[in-house]
Design a protein around this motif. Structure first.
Motif: not given
Length: 335
Positions: A152-161, A135-143, A193-201
């Motif tokens: 959520g509870d308003g807590t700032a975090r990096t979370w994208s499972k 396997w070739t790893k390409h790293g996290p997709l949505f930092p 390479h992936w472009t996510p929707a806005s975090n409010d969509e």
């Protein structure tokens, strides 16, 4: 059979897909030995290779550091495991595990999304292979993305499972659904390479009063229905009075041209904890689907049982909710 503009109809799926019947011989995989898969074995991606089912499953010893193993089956039920993991932690963003794989197969390449866990952030990562072993790893997709917003509870975090890639293009681009907490979509021109929707969509958020009142999470790779819509099996959870959670499985259908809108959703789970393995384990009361294949005219859905063992449920092609057993299940769901 015709598809919607931009996406062919190649899969004999309908919405809702099912009813599924859990296999009487579950679990199909249990922990074994004293090494890397001696603690818990669960949450598997699935694909078909040369007439055999291949499972890429999550496993760990009692230290809870997850690795991905590979197992093979000629019938979808009985598996032979390879002795060593095929994916394990090597990078700073996954020091405590490579978790919860999902797989898509496109033009001879396997695209594996998985969660990199470092005890602080859970990040959706991508790895590619042509043989399921190297396997070739390409790293996290949505930092920086937080899939627990907006519910959520308003807590700032990096979370994208959790990420499921559609194996057919939509108007010349690739589509992925991703997220735990809520579910979003992302687009790609090259599958790397992936472009996510806005975090409010978000596409799907928890809804009150039902089996998804606490969170929703992507299940296996999405599939195309006979009429060209996109069917996404998903996981869902409620918070119980004692603070524990109960995970079940649902389905939604989406127009690929409008991936922020749900056209229809199941209001009752199609799979939920029932057996001893479903209700007892590392995290009890969990059925968690991550693998879906069409194999020998039967749909096989592979699911984790209480984060401890792996089960499968099946639905023959041509058997629908209007069949006698399906009518019974539909009446039960409506009651």
């Amino acid at each position: 059979m015709t598809g919607r503009p931009g996406i062919p109809a190649r899969t004999p799926a309908t919405f809702p897909l099912g009813p599924f019947t859990p296999y009487e011989g579950n679990p199909v995989l249990r922990p074994q030995g004293t090494g890397w898969e001696s603690g818990h074995v669960y949450n598997a991606a699935a694909t078909v290779v040369d007439g055999r089912v291949a499972l890429l499953y999550r496993a760990h010893s009692p230290d809870l550091v997850s690795r991905v193993g590979l197992a093979w089956s000629d019938d979808g039920f009985t598996f032979e495991r390879e002795p060593e993991p095929v994916l394990e932690p090597t990078e700073p963003y996954e020091t405590h595990g490579c978790e919860d794989p999902r797989i898509a197969v496109i033009d001879g390449t396997y695209y594996l999304t998985y969660t990199g866990w470092d005890l602080s952030s859970a990040q959706l990562c991508l790895a590619t292979s042509t043989d399921l072993h190297t396997w070739t790893k390409h790293g996290p997709l949505f930092p920086g993305f937080d899939t627990f917003l907006p519910a959520g509870d308003g807590t700032a975090r990096t979370w994208s499972k959790a990420g499921g890639i559609l194996e057919q293009q939509v108007d010349g681009r690739w589509l992925m659904f991703f997220g735990e907490g809520s579910i979003w979509h992302a687009w790609s021109d090259d599958l790397i390479h992936w472009t996510p929707a806005s975090n409010d969509e978000p596409l799907l958020t928890p809804w009150p009063g039902g089996f998804a009142s606490f969170l929703v999470e992507v299940g296996p790779q999405p599939v195309v229905t006979a009429d060209g819509l996109v069917l996404l099996l998903h996981n869902a959870a409620v918070r119980l009075p004692d603070g524990a959670v109960r995970y079940t499985c649902g389905q939604v259908v989406v127009d690929p041209a409008r991936p922020t809108e749900v056209l229809a959703r199941m209001e009752r789970p199609w799979l939920e904890p029932e057996t001893y393995e479903d209700t007892h384990g590392l995290v009890s009361n969990v059925t968690f689907v991550e693998g879906l294949v069409l194999f020998r005219d039967t749909w096989f859905a592979y699911y984790g049982q209480s984060d401890s063992t792996l089960g499968v449920a099946t639905c023959p092609v041509g058997r629908g909710w209007d069949e006698p057993d399906g009518i019974r299940r539909r009446r039960e769901a409506a009651s």
